[in-house]
Motif scaffolding. Structure first.
Motif, mmCIF file in Angstrom:
data_model
loop_
_atom_site.group_PDB
_atom_site.id
_atom_site.type_symbol
_atom_site.label_atom_id
_atom_site.label_comp_id
_atom_site.label_asym_id
_atom_site.label_seq_id
_atom_site.Cartn_x
_atom_site.Cartn_y
_atom_site.Cartn_z
ATOM 1 N N GLU A 386 24.618 19.777 -24.561
ATOM 2 C CA GLU A 386 24.714 21.086 -25.208
ATOM 3 C C GLU A 386 23.490 21.360 -26.059
ATOM 4 O OE1 GLU A 386 28.395 21.356 -27.278
ATOM 5 O OE2 GLU A 386 29.601 21.215 -25.462
ATOM 6 N N TYR A 387 22.318 21.122 -25.491
ATOM 7 C CA TYR A 387 21.057 21.326 -26.190
ATOM 8 C C TYR A 387 20.312 22.476 -25.516
ATOM 9 C CZ TYR A 387 16.685 20.137 -28.567
ATOM 10 O OH TYR A 387 15.553 20.170 -29.326
ATOM 11 N N THR A 388 19.579 23.254 -26.314
ATOM 12 C CA THR A 388 18.829 24.381 -25.770
ATOM 13 C C THR A 388 17.895 23.932 -24.656
ATOM 14 O OG1 THR A 388 18.884 25.487 -27.919
ATOM 15 C CG2 THR A 388 17.236 26.266 -26.313
ATOM 16 N N GLY A 389 17.988 24.603 -23.489
ATOM 17 C CA GLY A 389 17.158 24.254 -22.347
ATOM 18 C C GLY A 389 17.821 23.282 -21.393
ATOM 19 N N LEU A 390 18.925 22.650 -21.819
ATOM 20 C CA LEU A 390 19.657 21.716 -20.971
ATOM 21 C C LEU A 390 20.753 22.482 -20.251
ATOM 22 C CD1 LEU A 390 19.870 18.682 -20.233
ATOM 23 C CD2 LEU A 390 21.531 18.452 -22.086
ATOM 24 N N GLU A 391 20.779 22.395 -18.940
ATOM 25 C CA GLU A 391 21.747 23.156 -18.145
ATOM 26 C C GLU A 391 23.165 22.775 -18.535
ATOM 27 O OE1 GLU A 391 22.858 24.014 -13.463
ATOM 28 O OE2 GLU A 391 20.959 23.062 -14.012
ATOM 29 N N GLU A 392 24.034 23.792 -18.581
ATOM 30 C CA GLU A 392 25.410 23.582 -18.998
ATOM 31 C C GLU A 392 26.098 22.562 -18.094
ATOM 32 O OE1 GLU A 392 29.509 26.184 -19.602
ATOM 33 O OE2 GLU A 392 27.571 27.175 -19.539
ATOM 34 N N GLY A 393 26.825 21.623 -18.707
ATOM 35 C CA GLY A 393 27.532 20.616 -17.946
ATOM 36 C C GLY A 393 26.731 19.353 -17.701
ATOM 37 N N TYR A 394 25.453 19.343 -18.137
ATOM 38 C CA TYR A 394 24.598 18.180 -17.925
ATOM 39 C C TYR A 394 24.299 17.484 -19.252
ATOM 40 C CZ TYR A 394 23.855 19.415 -13.061
ATOM 41 O OH TYR A 394 24.042 19.674 -11.736
ATOM 42 N N CYS A 395 23.877 16.240 -19.180
ATOM 43 C CA CYS A 395 23.561 15.476 -20.379
ATOM 44 C C CYS A 395 22.379 14.551 -20.097
ATOM 45 C CB CYS A 395 24.771 14.668 -20.851
ATOM 46 S SG CYS A 395 25.315 13.416 -19.661
ATOM 47 N N ILE A 396 21.731 14.116 -21.170
ATOM 48 C CA ILE A 396 20.658 13.137 -21.081
ATOM 49 C C ILE A 396 21.168 11.847 -21.733
ATOM 50 C CG2 ILE A 396 18.328 12.522 -21.813
ATOM 51 C CD1 ILE A 396 17.633 15.488 -21.743
ATOM 52 N N LEU A 397 21.103 10.744 -20.986
ATOM 53 C CA LEU A 397 21.581 9.461 -21.475
ATOM 54 C C LEU A 397 20.399 8.575 -21.835
ATOM 55 C CD1 LEU A 397 24.283 8.750 -18.717
ATOM 56 C CD2 LEU A 397 24.623 9.911 -20.914
ATOM 57 N N GLY A 398 20.372 8.095 -23.072
ATOM 58 C CA GLY A 398 19.398 7.089 -23.446
ATOM 59 C C GLY A 398 19.933 5.729 -23.042
ATOM 60 N N ILE A 399 19.146 4.940 -22.327
ATOM 61 C CA ILE A 399 19.660 3.675 -21.774
ATOM 62 C C ILE A 399 18.818 2.487 -22.225
ATOM 63 C CG2 ILE A 399 20.624 4.819 -19.751
ATOM 64 C CD1 ILE A 399 18.245 3.748 -18.139
ATOM 65 N N GLU A 400 19.460 1.331 -22.222
ATOM 66 C CA GLU A 400 18.785 0.068 -22.518
ATOM 67 C C GLU A 400 19.190 -0.940 -21.445
ATOM 68 O OE1 GLU A 400 19.823 -2.806 -25.905
ATOM 69 O OE2 GLU A 400 18.084 -1.687 -26.660
#
Length: 424
Positions: A386-400
Motif C-alpha cells: 500500500e505504498y505510492t507507486g506500488l500496484e494495488e494488491g502487490y507487496c515488496i518483501l525484504g528477504i535474508e
C-alpha cells in the motif's frame, strides 16, 4: 419499462464481443426504411458500398440490433449494415425490402449504453472515438443512475475501463483530454495526426501553447508525446528551468510554487516561511477527489483485512496463532546467483498468500519452464505494501537468505511466479 442493472450492461458487452447470447432479444422482419438511426451515433460510416456488395455475395451474416422506445425502432448496433441494405434496395434488389432484425424494449439510458458498448466491439475505434466513448459512457451511466435507478458500485472510472477494455489510467487520460484539451488539439486527435498520449500531455499546457502544437501537427510536424511532456516539465519548473545535474537535491525551492518569482532561491534551502508546495497547490478538484477516494478505499480495505485477520486468529487454537508459514515460490534462473550472493534482497510479489514478516520462503529455481532442482531458503525480514507507486494488491518483501537447500521434486513446485515478475 423494465429496470436494468449493471449485469445487463456487462451482458451487452459480452454479446457485442461475441461471447454472450441474445436470448433477451426478439426477432423481427422489417423494412430498412422503417428503422431509425441513432441521433447520438458518432462512429464513422465508411465503406458502405463494399459492405453492400458483400451482402449480395454471401448475405448478411449478423442482424442489426434495435432498441424499441415508445413504439419506434432505433438502431443500437449496425448503422452501416442498415445503410448497406438500403443501398441494395435502391440498386433494385427487392430481397432486401424486408430483412431480419433483433430488438428489445429499452429506456433512453439503456439505449445509449447499448449503442456505445455495441459499437465498441464492431469496429476498431480511433483514438478520438475512444475519448468520445469514455465521455459518453460516463454521462450515460450517470443518466441511468438518475433516471432508471442503476446501482453503481465501485469507482465509475473502473467500470468505464472494464466496459472499454482499457486501463483506469488510460480512462483518466481521456477524461483529461475531454476536460482540458483545446478544440484545436481535439481536432488533431480526431484527424489522426496526434495520439492519446500526445494530446494528454498537450492538455496540460496553456491554450496558446496547445494551439501552437496543434498547428505544427496540422502542417505535418512530427509531434512526439515525449517532447511535449518535456515541455510540460520545463514549464512547471519555471522560465529559468535548466536540466539539473546535482548529486542530490535537498532544496525546497525546486518544488515551490513561488520558484519563478523568488529572488532568494537557492539550492540548499531546507526551510522557508513562504514555501508553497507546487504539486499540491495546482491539483484540480478532480485530482483531489480521486486521491481522497483512493485513500478511503485503501483505508477500508486495510480495516477489512485487519478485521478478517483478527477473526481468523481468534478462531484458531492457541497453539496455532503464532504458526510460522513457509511459502513456496518460483524464481527465474537469471536471479538465482543474485539472490544467493545477497545482491538481490527483495521480491516483488502479488500478496495473495498472506505473506508476513517472520515467514519463510522456499524459492525454487526455474529455467525453460522446468524446475532445475536448486532451491533457496530465505526469511521475510521486511514487508512493504500500500505504498505510492506500488500496484494495488502487490507487496515488496525484504528477504535474508538462510541457505541454498537440497534439490526437491518437481511435483512440489505448484506455487508462485518468477522473481521480478508479477504473479497472476
Amino acid at each position: 419499462m423494465t429496470k436494468f442493472g449493471i449485469n445487463d450492461i456487462l451482458n451487452a458487452k459480452s454479446r457485442a464481443a461475441g461471447t454472450g447470447g441474445v436470448n433477451e432479444y426478439t426477432e423481427i422482419w422489417l423494412s430498412p426504411y422503417d428503422v431509425k438511426p441513432s441521433e447520438s451515433n458518432f462512429y464513422s460510416q465508411e465503406n458502405i458500398e463494399e459492405l453492400a456488395d458483400s451482402f449480395l455475395a454471401v448475405g448478411q451474416q449478423e442482424p442489426t440490433v434495435l432498441g424499441r422506445m415508445n413504439g419506434e425502432f432505433k438502431i443500437v448496433s449496425g448503422h452501416r449494415r442498415n445503410l448497406a441494405n438500403i443501398m441494395n434496395i435502391e440498386r433494385g434488389h427487392e430481397e432486401f425490402k424486408k430483412v431480419r432484425y433483433l430488438y428489445r424494449d429499452m429506456s433512453a439510458a439503456m439505449f445509449e449504453l447499448s449503442l456505445l458498448i455495441g459499437n465498441a466491439y464492431n469496429r476498431e475505434l480511433t483514438a478520438w472515438e475512444k475519448t468520445q466513448q469514455a465521455q459518453r459512457l460516463k454521462e450515460a451511466l450517470l443518466r441511468a443512475k438518475e433516471e432508471d435507478g442503476l446501482e453503481i458500485t465501485g469507482k465509475l472510472r473502473d467500470i468505464i475501463a472494464e466496459l472499454m477494455n482499457e486501463s483506469p489510467t488510460n480512462i483518466a487520460r481521456m477524461e483529461s483530454i475531454n476536460n482540458n484539451a483545446a478544440p484545436e488539439i481535439k481536432e488533431q486527435l480526431k484527424s489522426g495526426t496526434m495520439g492519446i498520449t500526445a494530446a494528454y500531455e498537450a492538455a496540460k499546457l496553456t491554450e496558446e501553447e496547445q494551439k501552437e502544437i496543434a498547428a505544427d501537427a496540422a502542417t505535418g510536424g512530427n509531434i512526439r508525446a515525449k517532447e511535449i511532456a518535456q515541455k510540460v516539465a520545463e514549464k512547471k519548473a519555471g522560465d529559468s528551468y535548466e536540466t539539473p545535474h546535482p548529486e542530490s537535491i535537498t532544496s525546497l525551492c525546486y518544488s515551490c510554487q513561488r520558484y519563478k518569482d523568488c529572488n532568494v532561491k537557492t539550492g540548499t534551502c531546507e526551510k522557508c516561511d513562504q514555501y508553497i508546495n507546487k504539486a499540491e497547490a495546482e491539483k484540480t478538484d478532480e485530482q483531489r477527489d480521486s486521491e481522497e477516494q483512493d485513500r478511503i478505499d485503501r483505508d477500508t480495505k486495510k480495516k477489512l483485512r485487519e478485521q478478517a485477520d483478527r477473526e481468523i486468529m481468534e478462531s484458531l487454537p492457541s497453539d496455532r496463532k503464532t504458526e510460522h508459514k513457509v511459502h513456496e515460490i518460483k524464481i527465474a534462473a537469471s536471479f538465482y546467483d543474485d539472490v544467493t550472493s545477497g545482491r538481490k534482497r527483495f521480491e516483488l510479489r502479488k500478496n495473495d498468500r498472506g505473506y508476513k514478516e517472520g515467514d519463510s520462503l522456499k524459492m525454487l529455481e526455474f529455467a525453460d519452464g522446468r524446475h532445475t532442482g536448486r532451491t533457496i531458503d530465505a526469511d521475510i525480514i521486511y514487508m512493504l505494501e500500500e505504498y505510492t507507486g506500488l500496484e494495488e494488491g502487490y507487496c515488496i518483501l525484504g528477504i535474508e537468505v538462510t541457505a541454498p537447500s537440497a534439490p526437491v521434486s518437481e511435483t512440489d513446485t505448484s506455487g508462485g511466479g518468477a522473481a521480478g515478475t508479477n504473479e497472476h
